[in-house]
Design an enzyme around this catalytic site. Structure first.
Site, PDB file in Angstrom:
ATOM      1  N   HIS A  59      -1.308 -11.563   2.638  1.00 29.12           N
ATOM      2  CA  HIS A  59      -0.597 -13.333   3.280  1.00 29.12           C
ATOM      3  C   HIS A  59      -0.884 -13.527   1.868  1.00 29.12           C
ATOM      4  O   HIS A  59      -0.671 -14.570   1.992  1.00 29.12           O
ATOM      5  CB  HIS A  59      -0.641 -13.888   4.088  1.00 29.12           C
ATOM      6  CG  HIS A  59      -0.092 -12.749   5.195  1.00 29.12           C
ATOM      7  ND1 HIS A  59       1.389 -12.514   5.282  1.00 29.12           N
ATOM      8  CD2 HIS A  59      -0.407 -12.424   6.627  1.00 29.12           C
ATOM      9  CE1 HIS A  59       1.719 -12.319   6.813  1.00 29.12           C
ATOM     10  NE2 HIS A  59       0.754 -12.038   6.831  1.00 29.12           N
ATOM     11  N   THR A  60      -1.080 -13.511   0.650  1.00 33.73           N
ATOM     12  CA  THR A  60      -1.911 -13.998  -0.297  1.00 33.73           C
ATOM     13  C   THR A  60      -0.760 -13.407  -1.748  1.00 33.73           C
ATOM     14  O   THR A  60      -0.003 -14.278  -2.205  1.00 33.73           O
ATOM     15  CB  THR A  60      -2.718 -13.279  -0.977  1.00 33.73           C
ATOM     16  OG1 THR A  60      -3.212 -12.513  -0.601  1.00 33.73           O
ATOM     17  CG2 THR A  60      -4.443 -14.257   0.020  1.00 33.73           C
ATOM     18  N   SER A  92      13.685  17.952   1.316  1.00 35.65           N
ATOM     19  CA  SER A  92      12.888  16.690   2.513  1.00 35.65           C
ATOM     20  C   SER A  92      12.130  17.703   2.722  1.00 35.65           C
ATOM     21  O   SER A  92      12.991  18.331   3.834  1.00 35.65           O
ATOM     22  CB  SER A  92      12.821  16.556   2.729  1.00 35.65           C
ATOM     23  OG  SER A  92      11.673  15.467   3.305  1.00 35.65           O
ATOM     24  N   GLY A 123       5.706   4.690   8.717  1.00 35.41           N
ATOM     25  CA  GLY A 123       5.750   4.069   9.786  1.00 35.41           C
ATOM     26  C   GLY A 123       3.867   3.624   9.902  1.00 35.41           C
ATOM     27  O   GLY A 123       4.332   2.894  10.830  1.00 35.41           O
ATOM     28  N   GLY A 168       1.777   1.855   8.209  1.00 39.58           N
ATOM     29  CA  GLY A 168       1.587   0.615   6.915  1.00 39.58           C
ATOM     30  C   GLY A 168       0.741   1.030   6.007  1.00 39.58           C
ATOM     31  O   GLY A 168      -0.258   0.138   5.513  1.00 39.58           O
ATOM     32  N   LEU A 169       1.199   2.685   5.558  1.00 39.92           N
ATOM     33  CA  LEU A 169       0.182   3.189   4.265  1.00 39.92           C
ATOM     34  C   LEU A 169       0.773   3.207   3.395  1.00 39.92           C
ATOM     35  O   LEU A 169       0.487   3.926   2.555  1.00 39.92           O
ATOM     36  CB  LEU A 169      -0.366   4.301   4.706  1.00 39.92           C
ATOM     37  CG  LEU A 169      -1.425   3.964   5.860  1.00 39.92           C
ATOM     38  CD1 LEU A 169      -2.327   4.882   6.349  1.00 39.92           C
ATOM     39  CD2 LEU A 169      -2.651   2.949   5.057  1.00 39.92           C
ATOM     40  N   SER A 189       4.014   4.721   2.060  1.00 46.11           N
ATOM     41  CA  SER A 189       4.275   5.916   2.169  1.00 46.11           C
ATOM     42  C   SER A 189       6.024   5.837   0.420  1.00 46.11           C
ATOM     43  O   SER A 189       6.274   6.263   0.254  1.00 46.11           O
ATOM     44  CB  SER A 189       5.168   6.823   3.581  1.00 46.11           C
ATOM     45  OG  SER A 189       6.255   5.663   4.296  1.00 46.11           O
ATOM     46  N   ASP A 208       2.331  -2.731  -3.772  1.00 48.55           N
ATOM     47  CA  ASP A 208       1.699  -0.991  -3.426  1.00 48.55           C
ATOM     48  C   ASP A 208       2.277  -0.578  -4.453  1.00 48.55           C
ATOM     49  O   ASP A 208       1.754   1.077  -4.616  1.00 48.55           O
ATOM     50  CB  ASP A 208       2.965  -0.852  -2.255  1.00 48.55           C
ATOM     51  CG  ASP A 208       2.838  -2.365  -0.334  1.00 48.55           C
ATOM     52  OD1 ASP A 208       2.370  -2.432  -1.047  1.00 48.55           O
ATOM     53  OD2 ASP A 208       3.081  -2.338   0.025  1.00 48.55           O
ATOM     54  N   TYR A 251       6.997 -13.638  10.024  1.00 43.55           N
ATOM     55  CA  TYR A 251       6.534 -13.217   8.670  1.00 43.55           C
ATOM     56  C   TYR A 251       7.501 -14.705   7.939  1.00 43.55           C
ATOM     57  O   TYR A 251       6.932 -15.232   6.713  1.00 43.55           O
ATOM     58  CB  TYR A 251       6.804 -11.725   7.924  1.00 43.55           C
ATOM     59  CG  TYR A 251       6.650 -11.519   6.720  1.00 43.55           C
ATOM     60  CD1 TYR A 251       5.230 -11.177   5.985  1.00 43.55           C
ATOM     61  CD2 TYR A 251       7.497 -11.488   5.540  1.00 43.55           C
ATOM     62  CE1 TYR A 251       4.660 -10.868   5.314  1.00 43.55           C
ATOM     63  CE2 TYR A 251       7.059 -11.201   4.411  1.00 43.55           C
ATOM     64  CZ  TYR A 251       5.445 -10.948   4.008  1.00 43.55           C
ATOM     65  OH  TYR A 251       5.654 -10.857   2.788  1.00 43.55           O
TER      66      TYR A 251
HETATM   67  P1  NG1 Z   1       2.862  -4.753   5.183  1.00 43.75           P
HETATM   68  O1  NG1 Z   1       3.090  -5.248   6.432  1.00 43.75           O
HETATM   69  O2  NG1 Z   1       1.765  -3.990   4.295  1.00 43.75           O
HETATM   70  O3  NG1 Z   1       4.258  -4.513   4.895  1.00 43.75           O
HETATM   71  C1  NG1 Z   1       3.479  -7.441   4.161  1.00 43.75           C
HETATM   72  C2  NG1 Z   1       4.507  -7.180   3.075  1.00 43.75           C
HETATM   73  C3  NG1 Z   1       3.025  -7.792   2.034  1.00 43.75           C
HETATM   74  C4  NG1 Z   1       2.460  -8.744   2.387  1.00 43.75           C
HETATM   75  C5  NG1 Z   1       1.874  -8.024   3.147  1.00 43.75           C
HETATM   76  C6  NG1 Z   1       1.328  -8.898   4.197  1.00 43.75           C
HETATM   77  C7  NG1 Z   1       6.301  -6.870   3.078  1.00 43.75           C
HETATM   78  C8  NG1 Z   1       7.175  -5.145   2.813  1.00 43.75           C
HETATM   79  N1  NG1 Z   1       5.717  -6.199   2.759  1.00 43.75           N
HETATM   80  O4  NG1 Z   1       3.269  -6.263   4.027  1.00 43.75           O
HETATM   81  O5  NG1 Z   1       4.498  -7.881   1.172  1.00 43.75           O
HETATM   82  O6  NG1 Z   1       3.057  -9.948   2.190  1.00 43.75           O
HETATM   83  O7  NG1 Z   1       2.902  -8.325   4.754  1.00 43.75           O
HETATM   84  O8  NG1 Z   1      -0.617  -9.314   3.072  1.00 43.75           O
HETATM   85  O9  NG1 Z   1       6.745  -7.782   3.631  1.00 43.75           O
END
Ligand code: NG1
Length: 390
Positions: A39-40, A72, A126, A128-129, A131, A176, A225
């Site tokens: 969240h930075t 695919s 799905g 959080g890595l 893809s 990412d 969020y």
């Molecule tokens: P994740 O949960 O990995 O998709 C989300 C935000 C990032 C970042 C993190 C918190 C999206 C697509 N990604 O990540 O930009 O803010 O939360 O650090 O919203």
């Protein structure tokens, strides 16, 4: 990516079978896990992710005409679309990521050629890595090599981010795509989300990056969020009355935050404190890892988790359980939730010698505490996107 890799060999065979000729290029782009800096990014701050050895792979060959035919192997599905103005596919299809990247090439006037692609992935979807970022980055590399053009690496990451934001419709940060393009093997990548400066930091041998997926769907995620983002903006606006030069929470020190604490409600103060201290933790983490001090680096992961849990309030019981179970394994150096929160994954730094003990203890403990099964992915820090002429 070696020639003995079974995924590679089976995808090359698949390409031959589907398109009736051999592939000319091999492309792979990695997924990623964020080690610290949560969240930075939307506060103009710092992040410290690593690319992992889970990839989107593509077998590719140029073809006549202005079309991409993409197959695919994971979904057993073909998608054919024009290079120019491909329509959006209504369903949440893997094909939209490829289409979105083609749109960005066109918009930027980067030459493209038609191509056939067979793709498959080892990045869990799905979890959080990232893809999706890996898929975008692999597509950009495939388009680039087939057209024989040079592309700046930062520009490639920005182009892929734009594809996700504009075509897929997810308002993602740059982390990412950036790490999927620019990572180097055996290292983590420090990124300044304000000016996009970056540097790699070696991750010591003998430790693994272990990702535990809580399997809790991130239901509350998008509304909460967005609420967190708003709270950060409100805190910045309130502090700007006394600190007119600040643009984001990135520009505040802990001392300033304490001095002007009375300008903020308790909630805004705690949100700001998470962001300010998290940025400090990232800077210290980079320095500590650079000096090979894994114990101190690991304690910062725990501290990050506590801050996300108490000040930012984006953890949940299952993530807390995973972090606590991890901490009971003596070879765990650090653990915390990773990603937006409210479910999803934890990232753990674990000595190689303790990985099996970790897997058993966390899997069994999690089942006992929650009645659910988590997934455990043991990863190595990988390099960024690669292509090879076959
Ligand atoms: P994740 O949960 O990995 O998709 C989300 C935000 C990032 C970042 C993190 C918190 C999206 C697509 N990604 O990540 O930009 O803010 O939360 O650090 O919203």
């Amino acid at each position: 990516m070696g020639k003995g890799d079974p995924v590679r060999n089976s995808l090359l065979r698949k390409f031959q079978e589907v398109f009736g000729r051999p592939a000319a290029w091999w492309v792979q782009a990695p997924g990623r896990v964020n080690l610290i800096g949560e969240h930075t990014d939307y506060n103009d701050g710092f992040v410290f992710p690593a690319a992992i050895d889970r990839y989107i792979q593509m077998a590719v060959a140029p073809r006549d005409g202005r079309e991409i035919r993409a197959y695919s192997a994971d979904f057993g599905e073909m998608s054919t679309f024009p290079l120019e103005d491909p329509p959006h596919v209504a369903t949440a299809s893997w094909s939209n990521y490829l289409r979105g990247v083609a749109v960005q090439f066109r918009r930027r006037g980067i030459p493209m050629k038609g191509m056939d692609v067979a793709l498959s992935g080892t990045v869990p979807v799905g979890a959080g890595l990232s893809s999706s970022a890996a898929l975008e980055v692999a597509t950009a590399e495939a388009l680039r090599v087939v057209a024989g053009v040079e592309l700046d690496r930062v520009e490639t990451a920005l182009l892929c981010q734009a594809a996700e934001r504009e075509f897929v419709g997810v308002q993602c940060g740059i982390m990412d795509q950036f790490v999927s393009v620019l990572a180097e093997p055996g290292t983590a990548l420090f990124i300044d989300c304000r000016d996009l400066s970056y540097r790699t930091v070696p991750l010591a041998d003998g430790v693994s990056l272990v990702v535990c997926d809580s399997k809790v769907q991130r239901k509350l995620e998008s509304s909460a969020y967005n609420q967190r983002r708003r709270e950060c903006e409100e805190a910045t606006a309130a502090l700007r009355r006394v600190l007119p030069d600040i643009r984001a929470l990135r520009d505040i020190t802990t001392e300033q935050l304490e001095t002007y604490r009375s300008l903020l409600s308790d909630v805004l103060y705690r949100r700001a404190r998470h962001v300010v201290t998290e940025n400090e933790r990232v800077l210290r983490a980079v320095e500590l890892l650079g000096r090979g001090n894994l114990e101190a680096f690991g304690s910062l992961l725990y501290a990050s988790h506590m801050s996300l849990r108490q000040d930012y309030e984006v953890s949940c019981r299952e993530l807390d359980v995973l972090v606590e179970l991890a901490g009971r394994v003596s070879g765990t150096l650090g653990a915390r939730m990773t990603g937006a929160g409210f479910g999803g994954c934890t990232v753990n730094l674990v000595r190689d010698t303790a990985v099996e003990e970790f897997r058993t203890a966390v899997t069994e403990g999690y089942r006992e505490a929650t009645g659910m099964d988590c997934a455990v992915y043991v990863c190595r820090p990988s390099g960024g996107v690669l292509s090879e002429r076959l």
